[in-house]
Design an enzyme around this catalytic site. Structure first.
Site, PDB file in Angstrom:
ATOM      1  N   LYS A   1      36.427  14.929   2.198  1.00 44.26           N
ATOM      2  CA  LYS A   1      36.066  13.640   2.192  1.00 44.26           C
ATOM      3  C   LYS A   1      37.357  12.558   2.394  1.00 44.26           C
ATOM      4  O   LYS A   1      38.158  13.029   1.638  1.00 44.26           O
ATOM      5  CB  LYS A   1      35.458  13.371   0.757  1.00 44.26           C
ATOM      6  CG  LYS A   1      34.182  12.219   1.132  1.00 44.26           C
ATOM      7  CD  LYS A   1      33.238  12.274  -0.109  1.00 44.26           C
ATOM      8  CE  LYS A   1      32.258  11.035  -0.025  1.00 44.26           C
ATOM      9  NZ  LYS A   1      30.959  10.945  -0.830  1.00 44.26           N
TER      10      LYS A   1
ATOM     11  N   GLU B   1      16.069  11.753  -8.212  1.00 38.27           N
ATOM     12  CA  GLU B   1      15.281  10.650  -9.031  1.00 38.27           C
ATOM     13  C   GLU B   1      13.905  11.382  -9.644  1.00 38.27           C
ATOM     14  O   GLU B   1      13.444  11.137 -10.753  1.00 38.27           O
ATOM     15  CB  GLU B   1      14.968   9.523  -8.137  1.00 38.27           C
ATOM     16  CG  GLU B   1      16.468   8.879  -7.895  1.00 38.27           C
ATOM     17  CD  GLU B   1      17.067   9.463  -6.715  1.00 38.27           C
ATOM     18  OE1 GLU B   1      16.519  10.234  -6.069  1.00 38.27           O
ATOM     19  OE2 GLU B   1      18.117   8.763  -6.300  1.00 38.27           O
TER      20      GLU B   1
ATOM     21  N   ARG C   1      11.357   6.697  -5.281  1.00 41.67           N
ATOM     22  CA  ARG C   1      11.315   8.382  -5.055  1.00 41.67           C
ATOM     23  C   ARG C   1      10.381   8.702  -6.113  1.00 41.67           C
ATOM     24  O   ARG C   1       9.645   9.695  -6.093  1.00 41.67           O
ATOM     25  CB  ARG C   1      12.479   8.884  -5.040  1.00 41.67           C
ATOM     26  CG  ARG C   1      13.365   9.097  -3.789  1.00 41.67           C
ATOM     27  CD  ARG C   1      12.820  10.107  -3.152  1.00 41.67           C
ATOM     28  NE  ARG C   1      13.231   9.958  -1.849  1.00 41.67           N
ATOM     29  CZ  ARG C   1      14.304  10.700  -1.304  1.00 41.67           C
ATOM     30  NH1 ARG C   1      15.076  11.356  -2.030  1.00 41.67           N
ATOM     31  NH2 ARG C   1      14.508  10.381   0.009  1.00 41.67           N
TER      32      ARG C   1
HETATM   33  C1  LIG Z   1      17.400   9.019  -2.877  1.00 43.30           C
HETATM   34  C2  LIG Z   1      18.694   8.534  -3.072  1.00 43.30           C
HETATM   35  N1  LIG Z   1      19.417   8.549  -3.993  1.00 43.30           N
HETATM   36  C3  LIG Z   1      20.963   7.985  -4.219  1.00 43.30           C
HETATM   37  C4  LIG Z   1      21.276   7.574  -2.922  1.00 43.30           C
HETATM   38  C5  LIG Z   1      22.892   7.180  -3.060  1.00 43.30           C
HETATM   39  N2  LIG Z   1      23.800   8.075  -2.210  1.00 43.30           N
HETATM   40  C6  LIG Z   1      24.165   7.699  -1.122  1.00 43.30           C
HETATM   41  S1  LIG Z   1      25.242   8.917  -0.517  1.00 43.30           S
HETATM   42  C7  LIG Z   1      25.330   9.764  -1.856  1.00 43.30           C
HETATM   43  C8  LIG Z   1      26.000  11.014  -1.920  1.00 43.30           C
HETATM   44  C9  LIG Z   1      25.787  11.828  -0.841  1.00 43.30           C
HETATM   45  O1  LIG Z   1      26.446  13.091  -0.828  1.00 43.30           O
HETATM   46  P1  LIG Z   1      26.553  14.009   0.504  1.00 43.30           P
HETATM   47  O2  LIG Z   1      25.440  14.347   0.899  1.00 43.30           O
HETATM   48  O3  LIG Z   1      27.430  15.155   0.062  1.00 43.30           O
HETATM   49  O4  LIG Z   1      27.562  13.192   1.284  1.00 43.30           O
HETATM   50  P2  LIG Z   1      29.151  13.003   1.582  1.00 43.30           P
HETATM   51  O5  LIG Z   1      29.219  11.526   1.379  1.00 43.30           O
HETATM   52  O6  LIG Z   1      29.789  13.826   0.331  1.00 43.30           O
HETATM   53  O7  LIG Z   1      29.482  13.366   2.931  1.00 43.30           O
HETATM   54  C10 LIG Z   1      24.509   9.213  -2.697  1.00 43.30           C
HETATM   55  C11 LIG Z   1      24.027   9.562  -4.232  1.00 43.30           C
HETATM   56  C12 LIG Z   1      20.643   7.729  -1.846  1.00 43.30           C
HETATM   57  N3  LIG Z   1      21.305   7.265  -0.610  1.00 43.30           N
HETATM   58  N4  LIG Z   1      19.477   8.195  -1.757  1.00 43.30           N
END
Ligand SMILES: Cc1ncc(C[n+]2csc(CCOP(=O)(O)OP(=O)(O)O)c2C)c(N)n1
Length: 619
Positions: A281, A365, A393
């Site tokens: 990242k 969630e 959700r």
């Molecule tokens: C249902 C939901 N809850 C929380 C989020 C907030 N959110 C956006 S990206 C993220 C982290 C995603 O991590 P990952 O899939 O590993 O992607 P990375 O950014 O690390 O590449 C979160 C918690 C969301 N988009 N949707």
């Protein structure tokens, strides 16, 4: 510039090896420069540059379907499909969305923004393709964070139903990070895969062997014929294996050629395949590599230092954070839950002070809410801090597991209202409607920062399901002198006025003050009441408004099933014959743009509201 040669989908396939080598650096520079001026999801996008390039080398757009989980990491995909010029207006009103949008490009296959949907959508595409006898490829990219969400497991469980004549490519983009460090057993499982040298060695041997192959087709068909032996050779991951999904990897997610080879091989295999790709990242920009959480979603920043260019005043999240820390100190029963949003929802300080009473459950969630129900039954006072749109959700869990059992669970609902640049998937404009429909639920919204603090204290001392919704951004510091005790279901009148009463919920009280000042200039003496509770409504107070010509309800929520409609219903039942003007978000999805602009567009800014009131009064 190699980037200048990318003007439409598939242009990447015409680049020379030297140009391909230069492109990742140029894309990173482009992203850093543009996002330093617009803000956006920088760290995740810097991590997926080569992964996206490899996918664009093996897929054919728009024929093939590529689905990004969450979709916050799809900027390189946007660039490679001819949208680089639009980055100047990224996440601005009328400009490029920060997420995939089918309406924006035929190379975007699924609109996303919420986590863990990609595998289900990809499987749906695959089944539809097979039923129609078509032959396009389908790929989904899911992060290790998104893989903590329950929906992803439902898809993995369903994947084995895919005909073994058909392919579904699932790419696990593993950077060990959600927004913060990833959590949970699955993440430990992936860690084992990443670090086990046997598997890494195995991967290197396979990639190495493929590198020396002259006749790719023959080899691919050989692989297909000897699927089982390949499988036993390459499938050390029992979790995916046992679900009938072939596992390939781990592969270096910054090595384009290694990924192209593995993806081509994966696409030639019948059945669902998961390719485990390791990325970093923030890759290539030192401040983002050092602070991947801060650069997950960033405001404008200075490129040299990575420091933010705008300082913001304390927001409601900061108030929540401070109060929770104090509350944690005073009441050992209080515990806090987050679904992977510890920073965003203001729980970092609580986590640091009370690590045993803090739970990050991953992007889950639904689980968070039922988990809170269990904690409440076990004698704790759980506070689930969550963004309004993500709480959607957990509708069924709130209804069935919390409200039906009348459990004391506190929902601290941040980003309730218009959120701005993240757009339609993230606007927190439905919670009043869906929460007030639930028996036993109490719903509050504070007018200013002191009221948020008072409401949190009230909620902790309460017994039963209770929600407090507050908006994104700066906490209002006006109306400090109005701080009557919070009493269940009681509104707080701020100015009596005559003829017109503005009955405003939470963040809209501030706007009501502005409207009242504007109406005064027109010779109208309007009153303001801070509703405080969307449920239960203060029916006794509403009974005192029967002589007013007009009651104006104001809420940062949709009209349908919202505060205004419920106030109107009470007023009509009480025999009110005046006009109820309902200021609320109309029945439509609200796109991205600055919150100020969106309020104007929706005719919910103070000038528009004043005009609507004057029109309704026939002035
Ligand atoms: C249902 C939901 N809850 C929380 C989020 C907030 N959110 C956006 S990206 C993220 C982290 C995603 O991590 P990952 O899939 O590993 O992607 P990375 O950014 O690390 O590449 C979160 C918690 C969301 N988009 N949707």
């Amino acid at each position: 510039m190699v980037l200048d040669k990318i003007n439409q989908p598939n242009d990447i396939k015409n680049l020379t090896p030297e140009e391909l080598e230069a492109l990742p650096g140029e894309i990173r520079q482009f992203l850093i420069e543009n996002l330093s001026k617009t803000g956006g999801h920088l760290a995740s996008n810097l991590g997926t540059v080569e992964l996206t390039m490899a996918l664009h080398l093996v897929l054919d757009f728009p024929k093939d379907k590529l689905i990004w989980d969450v979709g916050h990491q799809a900027y390189t995909h946007k660039i490679l499909t001819g949208r680089a010029a639009d980055f100047e207006h990224l996440r601005q009103f009328g400009g490029l969305s920060g997420f995939p949008k089918r309406g924006e490009s035929d190379c975007d296959s699924f609109d996303t923004g919420h986590s863990s949907t990609s595998l289900s959508a990809a499987l749906g595409y695959c089944m539809a393709r097979d039923l129609a006898g078509e032959d396009y490829k389908v790929a989904a990219v899911i992060g290790d964070g998104a893989l903590t969400g329950g929906l992803a497991y439902e898809a993995l469980n369903n994947a084995s139903q895919l005909s073994n004549k058909s392919n579904c490519l699932m790419i696990l983009n593993d950077n060990e990070m959600s927004i913060s460090k990833n959590v949970g057993g699955m993440s430990t499982n992936l860690e084992r895969l990443r670090t086990n040298s046997k598997y890494v060695g195995l991967k290197n041997r396979i990639i190495g062997a493929l590198e020396h192959l002259r006749n790719g087709d023959r080899i691919i068909s050989k692989i297909r014929n000897t699927k089982n032996s390949i499988k036993s050779l390459m499938l050390p991951n029992m979790l995916f294996e046992d679900l009938g999904i072939m596992y390939l990897g781990p592969v270096d997610g910054h090595d384009i050629q290694a990924m192209v080879k593995t993806f081509n091989m994966a696409l030639s295999i019948h059945g669902p395949v998961i390719v485990h790709v390791i990325t970093k990242k923030g890759n290539g920009y030192e401040p983002a590599e050092r602070h991947p959480s801060r650069f997950h979603g960033t405001d404008i920043f200075e490129i040299e230092t990575g420091l933010p260019q705008r300082s913001s005043n304390p927001g409601y999240t900061d108030v929540f954070s401070t109060v929770m820390r104090k509350m944690g100190d005073r009441n050992p029963e209080v515990v806090c839950i987050t679904a992977a949003m510890a920073e965003g929802a203001g729980l970092k300080r609580f986590r640091n002070m009370f690590p045993d009473r803090f739970f990050d459950v991953g992007i889950a969630e639904e689980h968070a809410v039922t988990f809170a129900a269990g904690l409440a039954l076990g004698g704790r006072v759980p506070v689930f801090a969550v963004y309004s749109s993500f709480l959607q959700r957990a509708y069924d869990q709130i209804l069935e597991d919390v409200c039906l059992q009348n459990l004391h669970v506190i929902f601290a609902i941040d980003r309730a209202g218009l959120v701005g640049a993240d757009g339609s998937t993230h606007q927190g404009i439905f919670d009043v409607s869906f929460l007030t429909a639930m028996p036993n639920m109490t719903v509050m919204a504070p007018k200013n920062k002191w009221e948020l603090s008072d409401m949190l204290k009230f909620a902790v001392a309460f017994d039963g399901p209770i929600a407090i919704r507050y908006p994104r951004g700066e906490a209002y510091c006006g109306l400090k002198e109005h701080r009557a005790d919070i009493v269940l279901g009681k509104a707080e009148e701020i100015k009596r006025g005559s003829k017109v009463m503005l009955f405003a919920l939470g963040s809209m009280v501030k706007k009501a003050e502005e409207v009242v000042a504007q109406l005064e200039e027109q010779g109208i003496d309007a009153g303001i009441c801070n509703a405080r509770f969307a449920k239960p409504l203060d029916e006794d107070y509403l009974s005192t408004l029967m002589d007013y010509d007009m009651v104006v309800t104001m809420e940062e929520n949709v009209l349908t099933g919202g505060f205004g409609q419920q106030v109107q219903s009470v007023m009509v039942d009480k025999g009110y014959t005046g006009k109820v003007l309902k200021i609320a978000v109309p029945d439509e999805f609200v796109q991205h743009g600055s919150v100020t602009l969106l309020f104007k567009e929706l005719q919910m800014d103070s000038e528009s509201i004043t005009k609507r009131i004057l029109d309704a009064l026939g002035k």
